[in-house]
Design a protein around this motif. Structure first.
Motif, short mmCIF file in Angstrom:
data_model
loop_
_atom_site.label_atom_id
_atom_site.label_comp_id
_atom_site.label_asym_id
_atom_site.label_seq_id
_atom_site.Cartn_x
_atom_site.Cartn_y
_atom_site.Cartn_z
N SER A 283 0.82 -1.22 0.00
CA SER A 283 0.00 0.00 0.00
C SER A 283 0.84 1.26 0.00
N ASP A 284 2.12 1.15 0.43
CA ASP A 284 3.00 2.32 0.41
C ASP A 284 3.74 2.47 -0.92
N GLU B 77 6.00 0.72 -2.12
CA GLU B 77 7.40 0.33 -2.08
C GLU B 77 7.62 -1.06 -1.48
N SER B 78 6.99 -1.34 -0.35
CA SER B 78 7.21 -2.61 0.33
C SER B 78 6.55 -3.75 -0.47
N ASP C 104 4.30 -0.82 -8.30
CA ASP C 104 3.04 -0.20 -7.94
C ASP C 104 2.09 -0.35 -9.13
N GLU D 109 -0.88 -5.44 5.38
CA GLU D 109 -1.00 -5.57 3.93
C GLU D 109 -2.01 -6.66 3.57
#
Length: 239
Positions: A27-28, A30-31, A54, A226
């Protein structure tokens, strides 16, 4: 982002070309996001160069690399594999003995143990009843002695096993497939259905405890948050 994992028996100096694994971002953006198929590949225990993608902002380069597809996919020696089945075939072909340790289960039954848990969970209808049945089958398998644990010449009758994973005391490809899904079921069922895997299912809890003690599993797990975000539309059971 690069992710280093144990080399599965391969010496540092014997490493071949790096395998690039492109996976869904969290959701960020990146992770590592929630994707049991990606985690399955991570757990095979080789060194991947990992790029999180993404899905809202896929670059033109990525579109050219793998048009009309979503992660996970693999790039190796300028060749791209874009379907889970093709990635599995590729990894089994490339990451094989004698250079790599064998990861295939010895016992065919290990490949099918728990295989319907994710399907029953995802169906959402009569969740608790159907899920309990599949969990009971898995628990029975995990607590039952494997063929190589039984000594036909022994007077002792082994009725209960304590093997750590599906096929014995080491992870195999069967665990790489089941554990990510079982973890999702545990997290989502608790969050959105207030359902816990019964404590009396000692085989399953032993299995999960052993998995959570292994770097190749915990270092590749998406966070519970997540998982919860990915299943935020999970249907709560009707009264």
């Amino acid at each position: 982002m690069a992710l280093s994992m144990p080399l599965n028996g391969l010496k540092e100096e014997d490493k071949g070309p790096l395998i690039e694994l492109l996976v869904k971002a969290g959701s960020d953006a990146e992770s590592i996001g929630n994707c049991p198929f990606s985690q399955r590949f991570f757990m095979i225990r080789v060194v991947f160069s990992v790029t999180t993608v993404d899905l809202k902002w896929k670059s033109a380069d990525l579109q050219n690399l793998a048009p009309r597809t979503h992660p996970p996919f693999v790039s190796f020696n300028s060749e791209v594999k874009t379907y889970v089945s093709k990635i599995e075939e590729f990894l089994e072909e490339v990451l094989c003995p004698p250079k790599y340790l064998k990861l295939s289960p010895k016992h065919p039954e290990s490949n099918t143990a728990g295989m319907d848990i994710f399907a029953k969970f995802s169906a959402n209808e009569a969740l608790e009843k159907d899920l309990l049945k599949t969990l009971q089958k898995l628990d029975k398998y995990l607590n039952s002695p494997l063929p190589d644990e039984i000594d036909e010449n022994s007077i002792e009758d082994i009725k209960f096993s304590t093997h750590k994973f599906l096929d014995g005391n080491e992870m195999t490809l069967a665990d790489c497939s089941l554990l990510p899904k079982l973890h999702i079921v545990k997290v989502v069922a608790k969050k959105y259905h207030n359902f816990d895997i019964p404590k009396e299912m000692t085989g399953i809890w032993r299995y999960l405890t052993n998995a959570y003690s292994r770097d190749e599993f915990i270092n590749t797990c998406p966070s519970d948050k997540e998982v919860e975000i990915a299943y935020s539309d999970a249907k709560r059971p009707t009264k």
